[in-house]
Design a protein around this motif. Structure first.
Motif, PDB file in Angstrom:
ATOM      1  N   CYS A  91      -6.236  -1.164  -0.760  1.00 33.93           N
ATOM      2  CA  CYS A  91      -5.691  -1.663   0.499  1.00 33.93           C
ATOM      3  C   CYS A  91      -6.860  -2.047   1.408  1.00 33.93           C
ATOM      4  CB  CYS A  91      -4.840  -0.585   1.153  1.00 33.93           C
ATOM      5  SG  CYS A  91      -4.264  -1.018   2.781  1.00 33.93           S
ATOM      6  N   LYS A 130       0.106   4.112   0.992  1.00 35.00           N
ATOM      7  CA  LYS A 130      -0.212   5.018   2.094  1.00 35.00           C
ATOM      8  C   LYS A 130       0.250   4.461   3.433  1.00 35.00           C
ATOM      9  CE  LYS A 130      -3.796   8.452   2.366  1.00 35.00           C
ATOM     10  NZ  LYS A 130      -5.222   8.742   2.188  1.00 35.00           N
ATOM     11  N   CYS A 131      -0.104   3.188   3.712  1.00 30.23           N
ATOM     12  CA  CYS A 131       0.232   2.640   5.024  1.00 30.23           C
ATOM     13  C   CYS A 131       1.274   1.541   4.925  1.00 30.23           C
ATOM     14  CB  CYS A 131      -1.020   2.129   5.722  1.00 30.23           C
ATOM     15  SG  CYS A 131      -1.726   0.650   4.979  1.00 30.23           S
ATOM     16  N   TYR A 138      -7.200   2.615   1.074  1.00 28.50           N
ATOM     17  CA  TYR A 138      -6.596   3.456   0.049  1.00 28.50           C
ATOM     18  C   TYR A 138      -6.648   2.722  -1.280  1.00 28.50           C
ATOM     19  CZ  TYR A 138      -3.082   5.971  -2.621  1.00 28.50           C
ATOM     20  OH  TYR A 138      -2.421   6.660  -3.596  1.00 28.50           O
ATOM     21  N   CYS A 141       0.853  -1.181   0.000  1.00 28.49           N
ATOM     22  CA  CYS A 141       0.000   0.000   0.000  1.00 28.49           C
ATOM     23  C   CYS A 141       0.893   1.237   0.000  1.00 28.49           C
ATOM     24  CB  CYS A 141      -0.903   0.000   1.232  1.00 28.49           C
ATOM     25  SG  CYS A 141      -1.840   1.518   1.412  1.00 28.49           S
ATOM     26  N   SER A 184       0.975  -1.475   3.962  1.00 29.92           N
ATOM     27  CA  SER A 184       0.454  -2.800   4.253  1.00 29.92           C
ATOM     28  C   SER A 184       0.526  -3.700   3.029  1.00 29.92           C
ATOM     29  CB  SER A 184      -0.992  -2.683   4.733  1.00 29.92           C
ATOM     30  OG  SER A 184      -1.581  -3.957   4.791  1.00 29.92           O
ATOM     31  N   CYS A 224      -6.387   0.180   5.030  1.00 25.46           N
ATOM     32  CA  CYS A 224      -6.739   1.600   5.165  1.00 25.46           C
ATOM     33  C   CYS A 224      -7.689   2.076   4.075  1.00 25.46           C
ATOM     34  CB  CYS A 224      -5.489   2.470   5.191  1.00 25.46           C
ATOM     35  SG  CYS A 224      -4.683   2.647   3.599  1.00 25.46           S
TER      36      CYS A 224
END
Ligand code: ZN
Length: 110
Positions: free
Chosen positions: A30, A10-11, A35, A8, A13, A33
């Motif tokens: 994701c 953004k996070c 995203y 991911c 993951s 989160c």
């Protein structure tokens, strides 16, 4: 065969799943989160680097040491620092105020 694991953007993951396609490229979402985006390996790598840069900036490391540790150009770090100076400075100031502010009152003239 070179296989790149998707993360991911953004996070970071690994829990992402395909969510249709966009512009002929697979679109990913994701599950951690929510995203959604095209998880291009270069963008993912940069996102991970920038997250590390932000973490090091909060710890008030020098720009040069961050550049050495993460491989991100120093000017990029300076730009990120400038852009997010509001939130980063606030958290850094809050962290640094805890120590000296309390001892300052105890050390009086006398
Ligand atoms: Zn995520």
């Amino acid at each position: 065969m070179v296989y790149s694991q998707h993360y991911c953007a953004k996070c970071g993951s690994e829990q992402i799943r395909r969510n249709g396609s966009k512009n002929g490229q697979p679109n990913y979402q994701c599950t951690a989160c929510r995203y959604q985006g095209l998880f291009v390996p270069a963008a993912v790598r940069k996102a991970a680097q920038y997250a590390q840069v932000d973490a090091l900036l909060v710890e008030r490391n020098s720009q040069r040491s961050i550049a050495r540790a993460t491989g991100v150009a120093r000017m990029t770090i300076a730009k990120r620092l400038k852009k997010s100076s509001g939130s980063l400075a606030a958290s850094a100031a809050a962290a640094s105020q805890k120590g000296p502010a309390q001892t300052l009152g105890g050390v009086g003239v006398g």
